[in-house]
Design a protein around this motif. Structure first.
Motif, PDB file in Angstrom:
ATOM      1  N   TRP A 252       0.828  -1.209   0.000  1.00 32.52           N
ATOM      2  CA  TRP A 252       0.000   0.000   0.000  1.00 32.52           C
ATOM      3  C   TRP A 252       0.864   1.261   0.000  1.00 32.52           C
ATOM      4  O   TRP A 252       0.511   2.269  -0.617  1.00 32.52           O
ATOM      5  CB  TRP A 252      -0.988   0.001   1.176  1.00 32.52           C
TER       6      TRP A 252
ATOM      7  N   ARG B 157     -10.546  11.054  -5.464  1.00 33.26           N
ATOM      8  CA  ARG B 157     -10.274  11.524  -4.090  1.00 33.26           C
ATOM      9  C   ARG B 157     -10.676  12.992  -3.946  1.00 33.26           C
ATOM     10  O   ARG B 157     -11.291  13.385  -2.952  1.00 33.26           O
ATOM     11  CB  ARG B 157      -8.781  11.368  -3.750  1.00 33.26           C
TER      12      ARG B 157
ATOM     13  N   LEU C 293       1.947   1.887   8.438  1.00 31.52           N
ATOM     14  CA  LEU C 293       1.327   2.972   7.656  1.00 31.52           C
ATOM     15  C   LEU C 293       1.131   4.239   8.490  1.00 31.52           C
ATOM     16  O   LEU C 293       1.233   5.350   7.968  1.00 31.52           O
ATOM     17  CB  LEU C 293      -0.028   2.514   7.100  1.00 31.52           C
TER      18      LEU C 293
ATOM     19  N   SER D 209     -12.585   5.954   2.745  1.00 27.96           N
ATOM     20  CA  SER D 209     -12.164   5.650   1.380  1.00 27.96           C
ATOM     21  C   SER D 209     -11.328   4.388   1.387  1.00 27.96           C
ATOM     22  O   SER D 209     -10.325   4.292   2.091  1.00 27.96           O
ATOM     23  CB  SER D 209     -11.448   6.836   0.720  1.00 27.96           C
ATOM     24  N   LEU D 210     -11.809   3.408   0.659  1.00 27.15           N
ATOM     25  CA  LEU D 210     -11.130   2.121   0.474  1.00 27.15           C
ATOM     26  C   LEU D 210     -10.864   1.452   1.821  1.00 27.15           C
ATOM     27  O   LEU D 210      -9.814   0.845   2.024  1.00 27.15           O
ATOM     28  CB  LEU D 210      -9.817   2.317  -0.315  1.00 27.15           C
ATOM     29  N   VAL D 211     -11.807   1.573   2.729  1.00 27.40           N
ATOM     30  CA  VAL D 211     -11.586   1.061   4.082  1.00 27.40           C
ATOM     31  C   VAL D 211     -12.731   0.173   4.586  1.00 27.40           C
ATOM     32  O   VAL D 211     -12.481  -0.765   5.354  1.00 27.40           O
ATOM     33  CB  VAL D 211     -11.312   2.231   5.069  1.00 27.40           C
TER      34      VAL D 211
ATOM     35  N   THR E 230      -7.435   1.075  15.668  1.00 24.35           N
ATOM     36  CA  THR E 230      -8.599   0.817  14.811  1.00 24.35           C
ATOM     37  C   THR E 230      -9.707   1.834  15.073  1.00 24.35           C
ATOM     38  O   THR E 230      -9.747   2.468  16.136  1.00 24.35           O
ATOM     39  CB  THR E 230      -9.189  -0.579  15.104  1.00 24.35           C
ATOM     40  N   VAL E 231     -10.620   1.906  14.131  1.00 26.49           N
ATOM     41  CA  VAL E 231     -11.783   2.780  14.345  1.00 26.49           C
ATOM     42  C   VAL E 231     -12.644   2.235  15.487  1.00 26.49           C
ATOM     43  O   VAL E 231     -13.257   3.000  16.236  1.00 26.49           O
ATOM     44  CB  VAL E 231     -12.601   2.954  13.034  1.00 26.49           C
ATOM     45  N   GLU E 232     -12.638   0.908  15.656  1.00 25.80           N
ATOM     46  CA  GLU E 232     -13.409   0.318  16.753  1.00 25.80           C
ATOM     47  C   GLU E 232     -12.871   0.829  18.091  1.00 25.80           C
ATOM     48  O   GLU E 232     -13.631   1.158  19.000  1.00 25.80           O
ATOM     49  CB  GLU E 232     -13.329  -1.220  16.712  1.00 25.80           C
TER      50      GLU E 232
ATOM     51  N   GLU F  32      -5.693   5.337  12.170  1.00 25.70           N
ATOM     52  CA  GLU F  32      -4.982   4.371  11.327  1.00 25.70           C
ATOM     53  C   GLU F  32      -4.331   3.307  12.214  1.00 25.70           C
ATOM     54  O   GLU F  32      -3.469   3.622  13.018  1.00 25.70           O
ATOM     55  CB  GLU F  32      -3.913   5.079  10.470  1.00 25.70           C
ATOM     56  N   PRO F  33      -4.742   2.046  12.047  1.00 24.18           N
ATOM     57  CA  PRO F  33      -4.218   0.998  12.931  1.00 24.18           C
ATOM     58  C   PRO F  33      -2.940   0.297  12.458  1.00 24.18           C
ATOM     59  O   PRO F  33      -2.259  -0.335  13.265  1.00 24.18           O
ATOM     60  CB  PRO F  33      -5.364  -0.019  12.954  1.00 24.18           C
ATOM     61  N   GLU F  34      -2.627   0.370  11.170  1.00 27.97           N
ATOM     62  CA  GLU F  34      -1.521  -0.457  10.636  1.00 27.97           C
ATOM     63  C   GLU F  34      -0.182   0.170  11.027  1.00 27.97           C
ATOM     64  O   GLU F  34       0.106   1.312  10.663  1.00 27.97           O
ATOM     65  CB  GLU F  34      -1.680  -0.560   9.106  1.00 27.97           C
TER      66      GLU F  34
ATOM     67  N   GLY G  89      -9.332   5.002   8.898  1.00 29.43           N
ATOM     68  CA  GLY G  89      -8.312   4.212   8.197  1.00 29.43           C
ATOM     69  C   GLY G  89      -7.594   5.019   7.141  1.00 29.43           C
ATOM     70  O   GLY G  89      -7.745   4.793   5.941  1.00 29.43           O
ATOM     71  N   ALA G  90      -6.754   5.948   7.586  1.00 28.11           N
ATOM     72  CA  ALA G  90      -6.154   6.934   6.672  1.00 28.11           C
ATOM     73  C   ALA G  90      -5.027   6.350   5.814  1.00 28.11           C
ATOM     74  O   ALA G  90      -4.558   7.021   4.885  1.00 28.11           O
ATOM     75  CB  ALA G  90      -5.627   8.121   7.470  1.00 28.11           C
ATOM     76  N   GLY G  91      -4.564   5.153   6.107  1.00 28.49           N
ATOM     77  CA  GLY G  91      -3.453   4.589   5.331  1.00 28.49           C
ATOM     78  C   GLY G  91      -2.213   5.448   5.465  1.00 28.49           C
ATOM     79  O   GLY G  91      -1.785   5.811   6.566  1.00 28.49           O
TER      80      GLY G  91
HETATM   81  C1  LIG Z   1      -6.634   0.173   1.183  1.00 30.05           C
HETATM   82  S1  LIG Z   1      -6.137   1.103   2.560  1.00 30.05           S
HETATM   83  C2  LIG Z   1      -6.882   2.694   2.250  1.00 30.05           C
HETATM   84  C3  LIG Z   1      -6.227   3.803   3.008  1.00 30.05           C
HETATM   85  C4  LIG Z   1      -6.886   5.182   2.858  1.00 30.05           C
HETATM   86  N1  LIG Z   1      -8.235   5.203   3.372  1.00 30.05           N
HETATM   87  C5  LIG Z   1      -6.874   5.653   1.445  1.00 30.05           C
HETATM   88  O1  LIG Z   1      -7.930   5.990   0.897  1.00 30.05           O
HETATM   89  O2  LIG Z   1      -5.781   5.706   0.865  1.00 30.05           O
HETATM   90  C6  LIG Z   1      -7.172   0.447   3.847  1.00 30.05           C
HETATM   91  C7  LIG Z   1      -6.879   1.055   5.189  1.00 30.05           C
HETATM   92  O3  LIG Z   1      -7.856   0.655   6.148  1.00 30.05           O
HETATM   93  C8  LIG Z   1      -7.192   0.488   7.365  1.00 30.05           C
HETATM   94  N2  LIG Z   1      -8.017  -0.336   8.260  1.00 30.05           N
HETATM   95  C9  LIG Z   1      -8.236  -1.664   8.214  1.00 30.05           C
HETATM   96  N3  LIG Z   1      -9.003  -2.066   9.245  1.00 30.05           N
HETATM   97  C10 LIG Z   1      -9.293  -0.932   9.953  1.00 30.05           C
HETATM   98  C11 LIG Z   1     -10.035  -0.685  11.149  1.00 30.05           C
HETATM   99  N4  LIG Z   1     -10.638  -1.661  11.816  1.00 30.05           N
HETATM  100  N5  LIG Z   1     -10.088   0.594  11.587  1.00 30.05           N
HETATM  101  C12 LIG Z   1      -9.488   1.592  10.912  1.00 30.05           C
HETATM  102  N6  LIG Z   1      -8.767   1.407   9.786  1.00 30.05           N
HETATM  103  C13 LIG Z   1      -8.677   0.161   9.318  1.00 30.05           C
HETATM  104  C14 LIG Z   1      -5.890  -0.166   6.969  1.00 30.05           C
HETATM  105  O4  LIG Z   1      -4.916  -0.117   7.987  1.00 30.05           O
HETATM  106  C15 LIG Z   1      -5.531   0.653   5.752  1.00 30.05           C
HETATM  107  O5  LIG Z   1      -4.816   1.788   6.076  1.00 30.05           O
END
Ligand SMILES: C[S@@+](CC[C@H](N)C(=O)[O-])C[C@H]1O[C@@H](n2cnc3c(N)ncnc32)[C@H](O)[C@@H]1O
Length: 218
Positions: free
Chosen positions: A17, A32, A73, A113-115, A94-96, A68-70, A47-49
């Protein structure tokens, strides 16, 4: 993959990613920009990546709280926050976790977005995000969604096997718009766009982009 309840550690996905998000096509950049256009006030980004969205927030946004949990990232997101045109605070986890600890101060908007493809229980999280919005507040979404036909069957196989394990729990066959409506939102605009050329052999085929609002009377 190793995972605690608050953070995630998916080394392959995080490296991939980091590369993909720094080589985005003009088409995804345009989506975007469109997804964030017209936002104002206080925004929660789920999940801002690597923080790719931050550069696209309009000046009418007064504050972005990004979770952002990862663990590989989140430092990229913090670096992007420093260069963002609006104030951005990055919260690790995590958002949770965020939803469990917030004081309930309402947001004007939530950005996904994409999350929603990667969240374990998107229906529950969307209901909680709905509660966190002020009445009349909005959800902006740019998500990939499930297809029909051969691609849909491929998505189901991918989701049941390697794809979520490789891609940070991403699921390709979700009906995200139905989850948004199920949480109580009113979708006032949305459309689907091809994610990649139709011949490209990936389970991710289509994006849906749109805006949903929390009814004032809810
Ligand atoms: C494909 S990436 C997209 C990142 C960003 N939203 C973007 O548009 O570029 C998915 C993201 O969702 C995050 N994610 C996954 N599970 C999540 C959770 N439970 N809470 C918050 N973020 C989460 C991942 O860590 C990752 O950064």
């Amino acid at each position: 993959m190793t995972e605690s309840s608050d953070t995630t550690d998916n080394p392959f996905f995080a490296r991939l990613w980091t590369f993909l998000s720094s080589h985005e096509t003009e088409e995804i950049q345009r989506l975007r920009t469109e997804n964030l256009a017209g936002l104002s006030g206080r925004v929660l980004e789920v999940g801002a990546g690597t923080g790719t969205n931050f550069a696209y927030y309009p000046a009418t946004v007064t504050e972005v709280v990004a979770v952002e949990p990862e663990r590989r990232l989140e430092p990229h997101a913090r670096a992007a926050a420093e260069k963002a045109p609006v104030p951005v605070t990055v919260s690790a986890g995590t958002v949770e976790k965020y939803l469990g600890g917030t004081d309930g101060e309402p947001f004007d908007a939530v950005v996904c977005s994409l999350v929603l493809c990667s969240i374990e229980d998107p229906d529950t999280v969307l209901r909680q995000l709905f509660s966190l919005l002020r009445p009349g507040g909005e959800l902006r979404f740019l998500e990939h969604v499930g297809s029909g036909g051969f691609r849909g069957r491929l998505q189901k196989v991918a989701d049941a096997t390697v794809w979520p394990r490789m891609m940070g729990n991403c699921h390709t066959h979700r009906d995200t718009k139905a989850s948004i409506v199920g949480a109580g939102f009113e979708v006032d605009r949305s459309r689907n766009e091809p994610a990649l050329p139709a011949w490209f052999p990936t389970p991710v085929a289509e994006y849906t982009i749109g805006r949903a609002t929390k009814p004032v009377a809810s």
